[in-house]
Design a protein around this motif. Sequence first.
Motif, PDB file in Angstrom:
ATOM      1  N   ASP A  41      -4.209 -82.927 -55.063  1.00 14.81           N
ATOM      2  CA  ASP A  41      -4.170 -83.100 -56.206  1.00 14.81           C
ATOM      3  C   ASP A  41      -4.264 -84.293 -57.103  1.00 14.81           C
ATOM      4  O   ASP A  41      -4.955 -84.446 -58.048  1.00 14.81           O
ATOM      5  CB  ASP A  41      -2.661 -82.556 -56.795  1.00 14.81           C
ATOM      6  CG  ASP A  41      -2.522 -81.138 -56.483  1.00 14.81           C
ATOM      7  OD1 ASP A  41      -3.382 -80.471 -55.926  1.00 14.81           O
ATOM      8  OD2 ASP A  41      -1.360 -80.520 -56.419  1.00 14.81           O
ATOM      9  N   TYR A  61      -6.215 -86.763 -55.952  1.00 17.96           N
ATOM     10  CA  TYR A  61      -7.793 -87.047 -55.689  1.00 17.96           C
ATOM     11  C   TYR A  61      -8.495 -86.234 -57.002  1.00 17.96           C
ATOM     12  O   TYR A  61      -9.417 -86.844 -57.767  1.00 17.96           O
ATOM     13  CB  TYR A  61      -8.002 -86.488 -54.419  1.00 17.96           C
ATOM     14  CG  TYR A  61      -9.819 -86.483 -54.351  1.00 17.96           C
ATOM     15  CD1 TYR A  61     -10.708 -87.594 -54.695  1.00 17.96           C
ATOM     16  CD2 TYR A  61     -10.182 -85.383 -53.702  1.00 17.96           C
ATOM     17  CE1 TYR A  61     -11.797 -87.529 -54.526  1.00 17.96           C
ATOM     18  CE2 TYR A  61     -11.837 -85.245 -53.790  1.00 17.96           C
ATOM     19  CZ  TYR A  61     -12.543 -86.357 -54.110  1.00 17.96           C
ATOM     20  OH  TYR A  61     -13.933 -86.378 -53.954  1.00 17.96           O
ATOM     21  N   TYR A  62      -7.940 -84.931 -57.223  1.00 19.74           N
ATOM     22  CA  TYR A  62      -8.560 -84.505 -58.023  1.00 19.74           C
ATOM     23  C   TYR A  62      -8.343 -85.091 -59.612  1.00 19.74           C
ATOM     24  O   TYR A  62      -9.149 -85.123 -60.501  1.00 19.74           O
ATOM     25  CB  TYR A  62      -8.019 -82.881 -58.443  1.00 19.74           C
ATOM     26  CG  TYR A  62      -8.618 -82.133 -59.680  1.00 19.74           C
ATOM     27  CD1 TYR A  62      -9.739 -81.254 -59.306  1.00 19.74           C
ATOM     28  CD2 TYR A  62      -8.191 -82.035 -60.711  1.00 19.74           C
ATOM     29  CE1 TYR A  62     -10.569 -80.736 -60.376  1.00 19.74           C
ATOM     30  CE2 TYR A  62      -8.741 -81.128 -61.837  1.00 19.74           C
ATOM     31  CZ  TYR A  62      -9.861 -80.549 -61.512  1.00 19.74           C
ATOM     32  OH  TYR A  62     -10.267 -79.664 -62.545  1.00 19.74           O
ATOM     33  N   LEU A  63      -7.223 -85.457 -59.936  1.00 15.23           N
ATOM     34  CA  LEU A  63      -6.968 -86.120 -61.054  1.00 15.23           C
ATOM     35  C   LEU A  63      -7.605 -87.427 -61.145  1.00 15.23           C
ATOM     36  O   LEU A  63      -8.034 -87.819 -62.276  1.00 15.23           O
ATOM     37  CB  LEU A  63      -5.510 -86.218 -61.413  1.00 15.23           C
ATOM     38  CG  LEU A  63      -4.625 -85.002 -61.697  1.00 15.23           C
ATOM     39  CD1 LEU A  63      -3.199 -85.076 -61.454  1.00 15.23           C
ATOM     40  CD2 LEU A  63      -5.036 -84.198 -62.812  1.00 15.23           C
ATOM     41  N   MET A  64      -7.733 -88.139 -60.236  1.00 15.28           N
ATOM     42  CA  MET A  64      -8.309 -89.607 -60.094  1.00 15.28           C
ATOM     43  C   MET A  64      -9.859 -89.245 -60.349  1.00 15.28           C
ATOM     44  O   MET A  64     -10.594 -90.113 -61.020  1.00 15.28           O
ATOM     45  CB  MET A  64      -8.086 -90.343 -58.774  1.00 15.28           C
ATOM     46  CG  MET A  64      -6.666 -90.843 -58.651  1.00 15.28           C
ATOM     47  SD  MET A  64      -6.520 -91.620 -57.112  1.00 15.28           S
ATOM     48  CE  MET A  64      -7.407 -93.230 -57.286  1.00 15.28           C
ATOM     49  N   SER A  65     -10.613 -88.139 -59.981  1.00 19.78           N
ATOM     50  CA  SER A  65     -11.831 -87.912 -60.167  1.00 19.78           C
ATOM     51  C   SER A  65     -12.035 -87.817 -61.560  1.00 19.78           C
ATOM     52  O   SER A  65     -13.113 -87.582 -62.199  1.00 19.78           O
ATOM     53  CB  SER A  65     -12.237 -86.638 -59.330  1.00 19.78           C
ATOM     54  OG  SER A  65     -11.830 -85.498 -60.012  1.00 19.78           O
TER      55      SER A  65
END
Lengths: 347, 255
Positions: free
Chosen positions: A296, A298-302
């Motif tokens: 999760d 990682y998704y938000l950092m992307s």
Amino acid sequence: MKEIAINRLPVLTYRYLKTNDTKILFSAPQVSAAADFSDKTYVTVGAEFPENFEGASSETLAAALAGEKYTITIPSGMQAKLTIEIKLENQHADYAGAYHFLLQKGAKLELVWKLSGTEAAQGSYLASYYELEDAAELKISKLQADLAEATLYDQRFFKLGKAAKADVASAELGGKQVIVHSRGALNGDEAALTERTVYTGTGKQHLDLFYHIDHWGKKTVSLIDGKGALAGEAKKIFRSTLDFHRGCAGSEGEEGDYAIQLSPKAKNISLPLLLCTEDNVAGNHASSAGQVSEEDVYYLMSRGFSWEEARRIIVESLMRPIVDSLETSLQEETLEEIRRKLDAKGE
Amino acid sequence: MSELLKIENLHVSVGDKELLHGINLTVEKGKVHVIMGVNGAGKSTLMHAIMGNPAYKITKGRILFEGQDITELSVDKRAKLGIFLSFQSPVAVAGITMENFIRTTKTTVSGQQQKVFAFKKLLKERMNNLSMDASYAERYLNDGFSGGERKKSEILQLRLLEPKLALLDETDSGLDVDAVRIVSKNISEYHNENNSILLITHLNQILQLIKPDVVHILIDGQIVREGGAELADEVEQNGFDAYRLAVKGDGNDEA
């Protein structure tokens, strides 16, 4: 100070697990603060309480009953809004009070509890008994914040008649030691009780949360929903029980606690119990505790958020549905307090 | 035409296992690149390595974006440079509405505050283009969305964030024929001479709608063949067996 046991489980488990109850050091309050009512139309001084009113322990309930006493009666068919605010400050470091709410047939009450204060605050000993006659509706929003050194007892009991509905949303954010003891009796058919709690534990906070709902009437509905985050060396124990008694056919209940652990030193215990002596019911229980999901984050950092921002979004998103169920005027303050606590250094 | 992305001798591992063995790839501005390959070939690994997923460790080689070495750059900083990954399995974020999430993301990535009403209008228009019901804007991000709706949500973000490089990881998988057409049309509308697309797909339908400039065949962590759009047709007809054999050394490199 003396050692007492609080929030004892209705059905005991192995002693070595040390979860049957919690031992705390108890001292009686020095009553000095007073509650502030937004409207006293339905408020009278003095109150009586039934003998089956249980608190976290007999000592903690007695402490609350020794303080201010009020009865709030909402007449049949009336709608009311009420805010009760308790501030614990230097000269008024303790509070003790007991409230009897009576919602007569078809009455509706939107109730807001606000508890706040400074580091000088020592303790709050609160007890409230909610009696809802048939088709009465109660919505409670509670926010307690700050009070870094205080021990906070909140003991409540709900007695619901036919088709009565009580919806409780609480934000347990402040205090050094937070003890909640909530019991509900769904006596009337189609009665419904919802207990939703959002919490943050930081530093060395100790949260001891107890919820117990008895299903007696037919087609009764219950929900106990806890969501929160634990950082630093905070400790939380969540005891919840749904008890489906013989004769409550067609009833449904759900209980769950979901905690995000932001620190390896934080301690979390969840005990969602289901008790049942009736065949025709549906009960669900669940609990989960874990760190913030790396996937999760990682998704938000992307999407451009930093690690800290991503973590905050995930924690907030867990709590947000409960925050959104608070009375509107409390929502932003609650979110800001959650952010302040979780952003603080030394968590 | 200028280089947008350049990958040099990229080796990527997860744990002790090396998944990519020396990838070289250059993507120029305005181009559409397609990566094809069997399951487990390393296609998604390559996408995540470009995006900077810390679970994928770069052991050798480097990644350049607009000439800047981003090999050590964190995921969020790559996003701010203009790299966007459309996830194969987008996560749900309960508690934040899709509208708020995308508006906040746009502000974060662009560094410019988004005007609420202008953004709302654009969002509505883009959702309409994707045949998404406007009510989804008020729903929590991807929460309770079907697989297809999540893919559309990713493309909605692509349209609104307008990145320089779009990494599309099987955006067409799990979509019905009509949805593939709608999503493809939106990707085509996003694409212009100033941005580039790196697309993973197993299906030729999307390539009928998004014409590739370069097709790469990735087998066992290596790019074994590159060519134009005709290469995708060749794969469609013959499969990947010949390329697999080439990697094992039993076949012809020219497959």
